[in-house]
Design a protein around this motif. Structure first.
Motif, PDB file in Angstrom:
ATOM      1  N   GLU A 630       0.825  -1.206   0.000  1.00  0.00           N
ATOM      2  CA  GLU A 630       0.000   0.000   0.000  1.00  0.00           C
ATOM      3  C   GLU A 630       0.858   1.255   0.000  1.00  0.00           C
ATOM      4  N   GLN A 631       1.924   1.242   0.789  1.00  0.00           N
ATOM      5  CA  GLN A 631       2.812   2.409   0.782  1.00  0.00           C
ATOM      6  C   GLN A 631       3.355   2.664  -0.616  1.00  0.00           C
ATOM      7  N   ARG A 632       3.794   1.623  -1.278  1.00  0.00           N
ATOM      8  CA  ARG A 632       4.362   1.784  -2.615  1.00  0.00           C
ATOM      9  C   ARG A 632       3.294   2.259  -3.602  1.00  0.00           C
ATOM     10  N   ARG A 633       2.111   1.665  -3.518  1.00  0.00           N
ATOM     11  CA  ARG A 633       1.029   2.056  -4.450  1.00  0.00           C
ATOM     12  C   ARG A 633       0.657   3.520  -4.242  1.00  0.00           C
ATOM     13  N   ILE A 634       0.526   3.919  -2.985  1.00  0.00           N
ATOM     14  CA  ILE A 634       0.095   5.283  -2.696  1.00  0.00           C
ATOM     15  C   ILE A 634       1.166   6.289  -3.131  1.00  0.00           C
ATOM     16  N   LEU A 635       2.426   6.000  -2.809  1.00  0.00           N
ATOM     17  CA  LEU A 635       3.489   6.913  -3.211  1.00  0.00           C
ATOM     18  C   LEU A 635       3.574   7.014  -4.732  1.00  0.00           C
ATOM     19  N   ASP A 636       3.447   5.877  -5.414  1.00  0.00           N
ATOM     20  CA  ASP A 636       3.486   5.898  -6.885  1.00  0.00           C
ATOM     21  C   ASP A 636       2.356   6.742  -7.444  1.00  0.00           C
ATOM     22  N   SER A 637       1.179   6.664  -6.833  1.00  0.00           N
ATOM     23  CA  SER A 637       0.030   7.431  -7.344  1.00  0.00           C
ATOM     24  C   SER A 637       0.259   8.926  -7.166  1.00  0.00           C
ATOM     25  N   TYR A 638       0.946   9.320  -6.078  1.00  0.00           N
ATOM     26  CA  TYR A 638       1.265  10.740  -5.890  1.00  0.00           C
ATOM     27  C   TYR A 638       2.342  11.202  -6.867  1.00  0.00           C
ATOM     28  N   LEU A 639       3.316  10.341  -7.123  1.00  0.00           N
ATOM     29  CA  LEU A 639       4.453  10.729  -7.956  1.00  0.00           C
ATOM     30  C   LEU A 639       4.142  10.701  -9.438  1.00  0.00           C
ATOM     31  N   GLN A 640       3.169   9.872  -9.815  1.00  0.00           N
ATOM     32  CA  GLN A 640       2.844   9.718 -11.228  1.00  0.00           C
ATOM     33  C   GLN A 640       2.363  11.044 -11.810  1.00  0.00           C
ATOM     34  N   GLY A 641       2.940  11.436 -12.894  1.00  0.00           N
ATOM     35  CA  GLY A 641       2.517  12.654 -13.565  1.00  0.00           C
ATOM     36  C   GLY A 641       3.224  13.907 -13.111  1.00  0.00           C
ATOM     37  N   LEU A 642       4.001  13.829 -12.012  1.00  0.00           N
ATOM     38  CA  LEU A 642       4.742  15.009 -11.575  1.00  0.00           C
ATOM     39  C   LEU A 642       5.883  15.301 -12.550  1.00  0.00           C
ATOM     40  N   PRO A 643       6.199  16.560 -12.776  1.00  0.00           N
ATOM     41  CA  PRO A 643       7.330  16.871 -13.661  1.00  0.00           C
ATOM     42  C   PRO A 643       8.630  16.338 -13.092  1.00  0.00           C
TER      43      PRO A 643
END
Length: 794
Positions: A630-643
């Motif tokens: 869950e930690q990895r999924r959540i962090l990836d969802s925040y980071l996805q799309g960031l410049p």
């Protein structure tokens, strides 16, 4: 460029001493040196090793092609003492990690020490440390080293400070460390990669910490003189401290064990390196490009993220002290994606925290975001437009209704504070429901604790140390709000159990023992990993987690289940919200909160066969439920799309931070809230990275404000940080670190350091009655000046 190729270029000459191979060395000391002969420092370092009262010592000097008469000094020393051997490079290498490797290959001792040409050992410092290591049977011990500088000497490796600090910075003196050959063959040697040229020792301590339990010895081993010298590695080699953690997060042990070391590439750039790390590697390549071993076509510049061969790694920082909240939820096993997280102590100097912010794609703020230190870093994230999220594992708005310490966390203030946050991560579904109901933030996620295989292995090797093997060992480590239930509902049951029982609790002054129950208290600590080490040594059979009575109880998470496994104990828990999903099939004894139910569970667990079966179930439960998915999924969802953080964005952030640092006025000190000790103006001048502890001092416990907060201050002769204990009615109810004022700064006119700390009183004592309140120095037990004092706690 591989290690074997560099060694070939530098053409080492092996010169064994007269006694080499004629005796079994008890200790091998590796002593790399380069041009420290002329001022006599190398000779002092060498003589201090030879003078140790340890006959079977072996010294291997590695001379990195010095040109100042070092070779002649070594030859003379070898002639006088056959215990000295030497490896001499014919061409300068400049990578101490490889020199250490060359010396290790020639070593014969089972214990390895790391001498350096700027480190002078105390007359019996090394021998005493060696004797303690042998007596304890440890793989890794360290003592204290005094770093000598022109301004203030600093003690490194203070035994009272937790090894959690290695997540933030290196606080050990490499000369004051001894490591077994077994440990080196397991995790490897110093990493010779150019990124770690200055901090290869720091990296090794962190890798060793993952696998082995440290033994910290309160012994001055020697004095380090390199910090004040202009030609030391620390003052000549470039380093960007903020990118080191990313590199150290790579699992490299298999590449660094002696059998694989020759193939290690010292120049490689990880394919997914972030821009700041890639940029720093290129900077270091330029620095080392003058070395004879450096390849002719070894330089290649990458200015923009678009030029990466693969997607660059995104970097995440977690801001918060390494209490159980952060340690259980935001630390992964070696090589895991979470192992790349930068852990930021919010109370560290801005010169350590700001560079980490500059390279972060996302910042997670843990728990208490209203403290001045957290607020400053949140402001920086807002100014730099760095996405940030909030992590909470307690319901602070509910606590704010009954405890003024948490008053700033009322629903209205917290909702307003969270406006700039990209989301909120919570530790329980019940807590998520509360945040949703109160509309505190539109994005809410839930995570649980993470099972670490490495931590379980460490705890399993921690004890027992002299405990009664025949006794039934019961531990209870819950907060004070659970103690009333323990005393009234469970203690009578424990006293009636058949056979001898040992009861382990937090540090309380009143005895809970009886004729059949031995009551043993364990010292309080704010460090979660030190807590695990202390409790695991007792090897409890059972962890009793009494029912709690507090406004926050329904929002608690299931961390006690995982902690029990680390301690090797079966958890017995009350039927609370956090444990509704657990039962005996999960290796958890869950009971209704009655004496009869506690008695039945504790008697069942006296059977070692049943206990072993429950532990096996508990381990399967923790391995399957407590993952980092869950930690990895959540962090990836925040980071996805960031410049992507490229050269332009990174440089812009650095400029903004430097400008803010120049323009920020020197603010007056004000006391902090919520149990966190704050720095005052004068201590900020000295620098919060000075972590010397103290064993005595003077000062005052000034007042108890409103019955809920204790304020105080103290002065010391020569130090500015220590561990303090808060006691109420003789019970130790908490420990905390305080940055205390120094007398020499007062004399210089920098103020009086009042209100150096502000710490909350636990709810259980706020009963409108008079109580005796005191604050002590943890190391000496000495009271602050006017404490104890009697006051009414409301």
């Amino acid at each position: 460029m591989k290690v074997k190729d560099i060694i070939e270029v530098c053409r080492p000459i092996w010169m064994p001493g007269r006694a080499y191979g004629t005796y079994e060395a008890e200790l091998t000391v590796l002593l790399p040196t380069f041009r420290r002969n002329r001022d006599g420092l190398f000779q002092r370092a060498l003589r201090s090793i030879l003078a140790q009262p340890l006959a079977a010592i072996e010294i291997i000097v590695i001379d990195d092609a010095s040109t100042d008469g070092t070779a002649e000094t070594i030859a003379s020393a070898m002639q006088a003492d056959g215990r000295i051997s030497c490896i001499r490079h014919q061409v300068n290498m400049g990578l101490p990690a490889i020199s250490e490797f060359e010396g290790y290959l020639r070593s014969t001792g089972q214990i390895i020490g790391f001498g350096f040409d700027d480190f002078v050992f105390e007359p019996d410092g090394l021998a005493s440390l060696h004797a303690i290591m042998r007596a304890k049977g440890s793989c890794f011990v360290h003592g204290e080293g005094k770093m000598i500088s022109e301004e203030n000497d600093i003690t490194l490796g203070d035994a009272r400070f937790p090894h959690d600090n290695l997540f933030h910075h290196n606080f050990l003196a490499n000369g004051a460390v001894l490591v077994s050959r077994e440990a080196i063959e397991s995790v490897g040697l110093y990493d010779p990669h150019i990124v770690l040229a200055r901090l290869c020792d720091f990296d090794l301590w962190r890798r060793l910490r993952r696998r082995f339990n440290f033994e910290a010895i309160p012994l001055l081993v020697g004095r380090e003189y390199g910090a004040s010298r202009s030609d030391s590695l620390g003052n000549t080699y470039p380093m960007q401290y903020e990118v080191i953690n990313e590199f150290m997060g790579i699992d490299r042990n298999k590449q660094l064990v002696p059998s694989a070391f020759l193939e290690r590439d010292v120049l490689y750039t990880p394919a997914d390196a972030s821009y700041p790390l890639r940029h720093h590697i290129e900077e270091l390549k330029e620095f080392f490009s003058t070395k004879s071993w450096f390849p002719a076509h070894g330089l290649r510049k990458t200015e923009n993220a678009a030029e990466y061969e693969s997607a660059p790694r995104r970097t995440v920082a977690v801001v918060g002290s390494l209490t159980a909240s952060v340690a259980l939820d935001w630390i992964g096993d070696p090589g895991s994606p979470l192992d790349f997280i930068n852990h930021v102590d919010p109370e560290q100097s801005i010169y350590l925290t700001d560079p980490v912010l500059a390279k972060s794609d996302l910042v997670v703020f843990a728990r208490e975001i209203m403290t001045p230190h957290q607020q400053r870093i949140i402001k920086q994230c807002r100014n730099l437009k760095i996405p940030h999220v909030y992590f909470a594992d307690d319901n602070f708005p509910e606590l704010a209704k009954t405890n003024r310490v948490w008053a700033e966390y009322n629903v209205s203030r917290l909702r307003n504070e969270l406006r700039s946050f990209s989301g909120v991560i919570l530790s329980s579904e019940k807590l998520r429901e509360y945040f949703l109901r109160e509309k505190l933030h539109p994005r809410l996620d839930v995570i649980g604790p993470i099972f670490l295989q490495s931590q379980l292995q460490k705890c399993s090797a921690a004890g027992p140390l002299g405990e009664n093997e025949a006794a039934y060992r019961i531990a209870t480590f819950g907060g004070l709000f659970r103690m009333q239930n323990l005393v009234h509902n469970i203690l009578p049951v424990i006293r009636d159990l058949p056979g001898q029982v040992q009861l382990f609790t937090r540090d309380v002054n009143s005895s809970l023992g009886s004729r059949s129950v031995e009551h043993i208290t364990i010292p309080e600590t704010s460090s979660f990993f030190r807590f695990l080490k202390l409790w695991a040594r007792k090897r409890p059979h059972v962890v009793v987690h009494p029912a709690g009575r507090s406004t926050n109880i329904d929002y608690k998470c299931e961390s006690a289940i995982l902690i029990s496994l680390y301690l090797g104990a079966v958890p017995v828990v009350a039927d609370e919200q956090a444990y509704r999903m657990f039962d005996v099939e999960d290796g958890v004894e869950k009971v209704s909160d009655t004496p009869e139910a506690w008695r039945e569970a504790l008697i069942r667990l006296q059977d070692p066969v049943y206990r072993a079966a429950m532990l096996a179930r508990l381990r399967r439960t923790c391995e399957t439920r407590f993952t980092d998915d869950e930690q990895r999924r959540i962090l990836d969802s925040y980071l996805q799309g960031l410049p992507v953080l490229d050269a332009h964005r990174y440089a812009s952030r650095c400029r903004a931070l430097m400008g803010d640092r120049r323009e920020q006025p020197q603010s007056d000190f004000r006391p902090g809230e919520h149990g966190y000790c704050q720095l005052n103006r004068a201590v900020e001048i000295v620098g919060s990275e000075n972590l010397d502890g103290i064993s005595s001092g003077n000062g005052f416990l000034d007042e108890v404000t409103g019955g809920s907060i204790v304020m105080g201050w103290a002065m010391t002769d020569q130090h500015d940080q220590c561990e303090l204990l808060l006691e109420i009615d003789g019970y130790c109810v908490g420990s905390f670190s305080a940055n205390l004022f120094r007398i020499d700064l007062q004399r210089a006119g920098y103020g009086d350091g009042r209100y150096a700390f502000w710490v909350k009183v636990p709810d259980i004592f706020r009963d409108e009655n008079a109580h005796e309140v005191s604050v002590k120095f943890a190391s000496s037990g000495q009271h602050l000046g006017r404490s104890p004092m009697t006051c009414v706690l409301r």
